[in-house]
Write a protein that holds these residues in place. Sequence first.
Motif, PDB file in Angstrom:
ATOM      1  N   GLN A   4     -53.404 119.410 146.010  1.00 55.25           N
ATOM      2  CA  GLN A   4     -52.427 119.851 147.015  1.00 55.25           C
ATOM      3  C   GLN A   4     -51.418 120.837 146.409  1.00 55.25           C
ATOM      4  O   GLN A   4     -51.050 121.853 147.023  1.00 55.25           O
ATOM      5  N   GLU A   9     -55.761 109.331 143.487  1.00 53.57           N
ATOM      6  CA  GLU A   9     -54.504 109.790 144.080  1.00 53.57           C
ATOM      7  C   GLU A   9     -53.906 110.945 143.273  1.00 53.57           C
ATOM      8  O   GLU A   9     -53.382 111.936 143.830  1.00 53.57           O
ATOM      9  N   ASP A  38     -53.136 114.815 144.462  1.00 57.67           N
ATOM     10  CA  ASP A  38     -51.815 115.448 144.320  1.00 57.67           C
ATOM     11  C   ASP A  38     -51.945 116.818 143.640  1.00 57.67           C
ATOM     12  O   ASP A  38     -51.310 117.803 144.056  1.00 57.67           O
ATOM     13  N   LYS A  82     -49.821 106.088 140.211  1.00 61.19           N
ATOM     14  CA  LYS A  82     -50.979 106.266 141.074  1.00 61.19           C
ATOM     15  C   LYS A  82     -52.275 106.167 140.289  1.00 61.19           C
ATOM     16  O   LYS A  82     -52.301 106.401 139.082  1.00 61.19           O
ATOM     17  N   LYS A 100     -48.645 116.548 136.311  1.00 59.45           N
ATOM     18  CA  LYS A 100     -49.648 115.731 136.974  1.00 59.45           C
ATOM     19  C   LYS A 100     -50.955 115.741 136.200  1.00 59.45           C
ATOM     20  O   LYS A 100     -51.636 114.717 136.065  1.00 59.45           O
TER      21      LYS A 100
END
Length: 310
Positions: free
Chosen positions: A138, A131, A135, A127, A163
């Motif tokens: 979230q 993006e 992520d 990504k 991430k």
Amino acid sequence: MRADAVPGAGLAQRYEHMVDESKNIELTEDDLENKSKGQLIKKAGQLRDRRNELNQMASERASKRDDLNAKTREKVDEAQEHREKRDELNEQVQEHKERRNELNAKANELFDKVDNLKSDMELDEGKDLDELKEDIEQLEFKQQTEVLSSEEERELIEKIEAKREEYADRKEKLEGSSELEDLRREAEEVRSDASQHHQKVTELADQAQEHHNQMIEAYREADDIRDDADDMHEKFVEAQEAADQHHEDFVRVQKRLREMDKQEEEQRKSARDKKKEAAKEEAEEIYQKFKEGETLDTEDLMKLQKTGLL
């Protein structure tokens, strides 16, 4: 537009322009042969008046026809102006299309270079930064709002850290590559220029279509007005031919009247000659009596003087 220039005026208007034949004056051979001089003089006056009336009618119709023909030419000129403007706009459309296509091709080449460079930098998979950031947000929101077991929370924290590492690594590589950013920026600028040319294509094509529609309408109106002009020309010919016929008949009556005048003059001359001849014969008889010694009265003497015998 005037009423007499309205395209497709209809039968009512067309009948209005027809010659009223009931007002025409008829002349036959029998009229010329058998009508009296007074009757023929009256007929000549009627023919002259109707001829003048028809000539006036023909003149008015010729004027209306000429006006309609002028309007036809105006509409044709208007249509031609729209045609020229349409063609000019279509040329501009073609120029912008060509330029748009050139720019799109160039933008595609630049984006291909961006993809190739990202592949070389191992940035073509996974990504992008936005993006990845979404992520992470979230996952963090889930950690803060949901009740998790210790195992679930540990796994969630590991995902968040993974991430974040991926985000930091990708960001570092991107920030370290000015060439990639320059290529992407250039590609986007070229694509934006292509979009502007595409917008011009759309705008100019719409304008060209509008001029095309106006051209078609102007030609249609020209055809309708030309039809009315042709109809008015037929009415002009009808009135002019009727006027010419009345003039021809008027001339025939005038000729007949001259013939009658000549005949009358010949008859008067013949009568004068006969009277003169009779007077001469009478005078010669009186003169003979005078030579034979008879006494003449005053009237006889005057007759002799008139004939020159005394």
